[in-house]
Design an enzyme around this catalytic site. Structure first.
Site, mmCIF file in Angstrom:
data_model
loop_
_atom_site.group_PDB
_atom_site.id
_atom_site.type_symbol
_atom_site.label_atom_id
_atom_site.label_comp_id
_atom_site.label_asym_id
_atom_site.label_seq_id
_atom_site.Cartn_x
_atom_site.Cartn_y
_atom_site.Cartn_z
ATOM 1 N N TYR A 1 -4.820 1.475 15.380
ATOM 2 C CA TYR A 1 -3.673 1.688 16.266
ATOM 3 C C TYR A 1 -3.994 1.413 17.721
ATOM 4 O O TYR A 1 -3.089 1.179 18.512
ATOM 5 C CB TYR A 1 -3.138 3.112 16.094
ATOM 6 C CG TYR A 1 -2.406 3.260 14.781
ATOM 7 C CD1 TYR A 1 -1.097 2.813 14.654
ATOM 8 C CD2 TYR A 1 -3.036 3.772 13.654
ATOM 9 C CE1 TYR A 1 -0.423 2.895 13.443
ATOM 10 C CE2 TYR A 1 -2.362 3.858 12.433
ATOM 11 C CZ TYR A 1 -1.058 3.408 12.340
ATOM 12 O OH TYR A 1 -0.396 3.472 11.147
ATOM 13 N N ASN B 1 -7.464 1.358 9.387
ATOM 14 C CA ASN B 1 -6.218 1.710 10.074
ATOM 15 C C ASN B 1 -6.493 1.555 11.559
ATOM 16 O O ASN B 1 -7.354 2.253 12.108
ATOM 17 C CB ASN B 1 -5.828 3.162 9.789
ATOM 18 C CG ASN B 1 -5.422 3.391 8.337
ATOM 19 O OD1 ASN B 1 -5.465 2.473 7.511
ATOM 20 N ND2 ASN B 1 -5.030 4.613 8.024
ATOM 21 N N HIS C 1 -3.274 10.942 0.775
ATOM 22 C CA HIS C 1 -2.725 10.739 2.114
ATOM 23 C C HIS C 1 -2.244 12.109 2.625
ATOM 24 O O HIS C 1 -1.077 12.305 2.925
ATOM 25 C CB HIS C 1 -1.611 9.692 2.099
ATOM 26 C CG HIS C 1 -1.364 9.044 3.426
ATOM 27 N ND1 HIS C 1 -1.463 7.682 3.633
ATOM 28 C CD2 HIS C 1 -1.016 9.564 4.614
ATOM 29 C CE1 HIS C 1 -1.185 7.405 4.896
ATOM 30 N NE2 HIS C 1 -0.895 8.534 5.514
ATOM 31 N N GLU D 1 -7.630 8.259 6.217
ATOM 32 C CA GLU D 1 -7.943 8.892 7.502
ATOM 33 C C GLU D 1 -8.448 10.329 7.384
ATOM 34 O O GLU D 1 -7.771 11.262 7.855
ATOM 35 C CB GLU D 1 -6.708 8.887 8.411
ATOM 36 C CG GLU D 1 -6.225 7.517 8.769
ATOM 37 C CD GLU D 1 -5.191 7.531 9.898
ATOM 38 O OE1 GLU D 1 -4.887 8.607 10.434
ATOM 39 O OE2 GLU D 1 -4.702 6.453 10.263
ATOM 40 N N GLU E 1 -3.440 -0.214 7.887
ATOM 41 C CA GLU E 1 -2.321 0.201 8.738
ATOM 42 C C GLU E 1 -2.484 -0.423 10.109
ATOM 43 O O GLU E 1 -3.590 -0.437 10.667
ATOM 44 C CB GLU E 1 -2.287 1.732 8.948
ATOM 45 C CG GLU E 1 -1.921 2.513 7.728
ATOM 46 C CD GLU E 1 -1.859 4.017 7.984
ATOM 47 O OE1 GLU E 1 -1.694 4.429 9.154
ATOM 48 O OE2 GLU E 1 -1.982 4.772 7.017
ATOM 49 N N ARG F 1 0.843 -1.193 0.000
ATOM 50 C CA ARG F 1 0.000 0.000 0.000
ATOM 51 C C ARG F 1 0.878 1.243 0.000
ATOM 52 O O ARG F 1 1.675 1.443 0.909
ATOM 53 C CB ARG F 1 -0.917 0.010 1.231
ATOM 54 C CG ARG F 1 -1.710 1.278 1.316
ATOM 55 C CD ARG F 1 -2.601 1.339 2.538
ATOM 56 N NE ARG F 1 -3.312 2.608 2.517
ATOM 57 C CZ ARG F 1 -3.377 3.461 3.524
ATOM 58 N NH1 ARG F 1 -2.811 3.184 4.685
ATOM 59 N NH2 ARG F 1 -4.016 4.590 3.402
HETATM 60 C C1 GCO Z 1 -1.970 7.387 9.431
HETATM 61 C C2 GCO Z 1 -0.877 7.805 9.011
HETATM 62 C C3 GCO Z 1 0.468 7.351 9.004
HETATM 63 C C4 GCO Z 1 1.207 7.529 10.279
HETATM 64 C C5 GCO Z 1 0.940 6.383 11.198
HETATM 65 C C6 GCO Z 1 1.665 6.511 12.508
HETATM 66 O O1 GCO Z 1 -2.630 7.103 8.338
HETATM 67 O O2 GCO Z 1 -2.238 7.500 10.583
HETATM 68 O O3 GCO Z 1 -1.292 7.347 7.810
HETATM 69 O O4 GCO Z 1 0.921 8.185 7.994
HETATM 70 O O5 GCO Z 1 2.544 7.600 10.012
HETATM 71 O O6 GCO Z 1 -0.415 6.329 11.485
HETATM 72 O O7 GCO Z 1 1.235 7.640 13.189
#
Ligand code: GCO
Length: 439
Positions: free
Chosen positions: A300, A298, A124, A169, A350, A80
């Protein structure tokens, strides 16, 4: 000694890694590229840690062949990346910069030659500065400009890129670029931010239409950053506050895309004269909710909310202090999307962590192992998860944090641009080769 038992993934599952243009390409003035909001923002004093910029970044524009070989060596099955809008259209619209477009043709050809499926993100965060000067995403026209740019990409690469992602995002643009002001374009105006959010979604819908208008058989969707949100206790107040946060984090993006409406509670929370209420016009939500083929997730971490609406951390964080690490949250998120939004094919676009161990990143291995296991459980529960992209392939420009946070599987020595496998890269290589994770 016997190897630990391994959890096998479905044979069709694809393992990948993700990057984005401004974070790795560098070459910001090469071959006719125009400036984006991030070029301008990064050069403003005080915006980025240590005054870092993406001017050179990982120099991927010049080293992409080496980077393709790196991907091949890891065994990646999917990659990606994002297209820099102002590299293709230096002023955002009008004449195509053939040399810029050619870079992405060569990149895609290089991926296909190595049997790596390209997953291309169109936006992006690097809005062409020339468009920002005309209001950028604050103006409704930007949705149309974006779709015109998308059409250029589909005409050039429509058939060779099997999966297109429109936006990355949008929430981060709204919350960080337009509310906190710590990302480009650095504004602090919540009501304007929400207008931007609507125009981004409209741009997504118009880009989907643009793909459908071509002969391309490729699939298209958006990549959203989503965070399962939980109340910290069993009180009614905590439940209410968590619902509000869930509205901002998740439903205000998912509902328009998959239900064709904004959440009632989110709309009701806007002031009666909020500009976003006027920005949403008849017919917009039909465009925004036009059938998506795929959703990029994505992920986290999780969000926990108290009865007074405060965010508290109940799980460990990483060097990125906004990140609350919880693999179970990924399972909850994937199964929730299926339950509430239907059986859309999903790809993790992600997932990863920043670590301060430049080479022996055992913390990243643990992170990925537990998140892959959560993804596996979701698949067992019937979620149509097709692929997983680790953020990130290599260390890169981490936005406002500059080069102080390393998210890569592969270490980049930014002085020499030498790439070296971290422990996690070698570990991931084995995951891919065996299509399984050590339990
Ligand atoms: C995201 C960002 C990334 C960041 C990653 C870490 O889409 O949040 O695409 O570019 O680098 O999330 O913070």
């Amino acid at each position: 000694m016997l190897d630990a038992p391994r959890t096998a993934f479905p044979p069709s599952f694809a393992w990948g890694a993700a990057t984005s243009a401004y974070q790795i390409e560098g070459a910001v003035r090469d071959d006719g590229r125009g400036p984006s909001v991030w070029d301008v923002f990064a050069h403003e004093p005080g915006r980025i840690r240590n005054g870092d910029t993406g001017d050179v970044a990982a120099d991927h524009y010049h080293r992409y062949v080496q980077d393709l070989d790196l991907m091949k060596d890891l065994g990646l099955q999917s990659y990606r990346f994002s297209v820099s809008w102002p590299r293709v259209l230096p002023t955002g619209r009008g004449t195509v910069n053939a040399k810029g477009l050619d870079f992405y043709k060569r990149l895609v050809d290089g991926l296909l030659a190595r049997d790596i499926a390209p997953v291309a993100t169109l936006f992006h965060w690097d809005t062409p500065q020339a468009l920002q000067d005309q209001g950028g995403w604050e103006t409704r026209d930007c949705a149309k400009w974006f779709a015109d740019y998308a059409a250029v990409m589909f005409a050039a690469l429509g058939d060779r890129v099997p999966t297109w992602l429109t936006l990355n995002e949008p929430k981060t643009v709204v919350d960080v670029g337009y509310t906190a002001g710590t990302h480009a374009p650095g504004k602090r105006d919540r009501s304007l931010a929400n207008v931007v959010g609507h125009h981004l979604l409209l741009g997504h819908g118009l880009a989907v239409q643009a793909l459908r208008a071509t002969t391309s058989k490729s699939r298209i969707g958006a990549a959203l950053s989503l965070s399962p949100t939980y109340p910290t206790d069993a009180s009614a107040a905590a439940a209410r506050q968590a619902l509000v946060t869930d509205g901002e984090e998740n439903r205000r993006w998912l509902d328009p895309l998959f239900k064709g409406r904004y959440p009632q509670d989110w709309l009701a929370s806007q002031a009666p004269d909020a500009p976003v209420l006027k920005a949403i016009r008849d017919g917009d939500l039909a465009i925004i909710s036009a059938q998506n083929d795929v959703l990029g997730v994505n992920y986290y971490g999780t969000t926990h909310i108290t009865g007074t609406g405060a965010r508290v951390f109940v799980h460990p964080t990483s060097q990125a202090t906004w990140q609350e690490i919880s693999p179970d949250g990924l399972y909850d998120l994937l199964t929730r999307i299926k339950r509430d939004y239907g059986d859309v094919p999903l790809t993790v676009t992600e997932n990863g962590m920043a670590t301060t161990n430049p080479m022996r990143d055992d913390d990243r291995i643990t992170f990925l192992r537990t998140h892959f296991a959560a993804a596996h459980r979701a698949i067992q529960s019937g979620v149509k998860l097709e692929s997983f992209h680790v953020w990130s392939l290599m260390d890169n420009f981490e936005w406002a944090e500059g080069y102080t946070q390393r998210w890569g599987l592969v270490n980049v020595d930014f002085a020499s641009q030498r790439r070296t496998h971290k422990a996690s890269a070698d570990w991931y290589k084995k995951v891919i080769a065996t299509n399984s994770v050590d339990a």
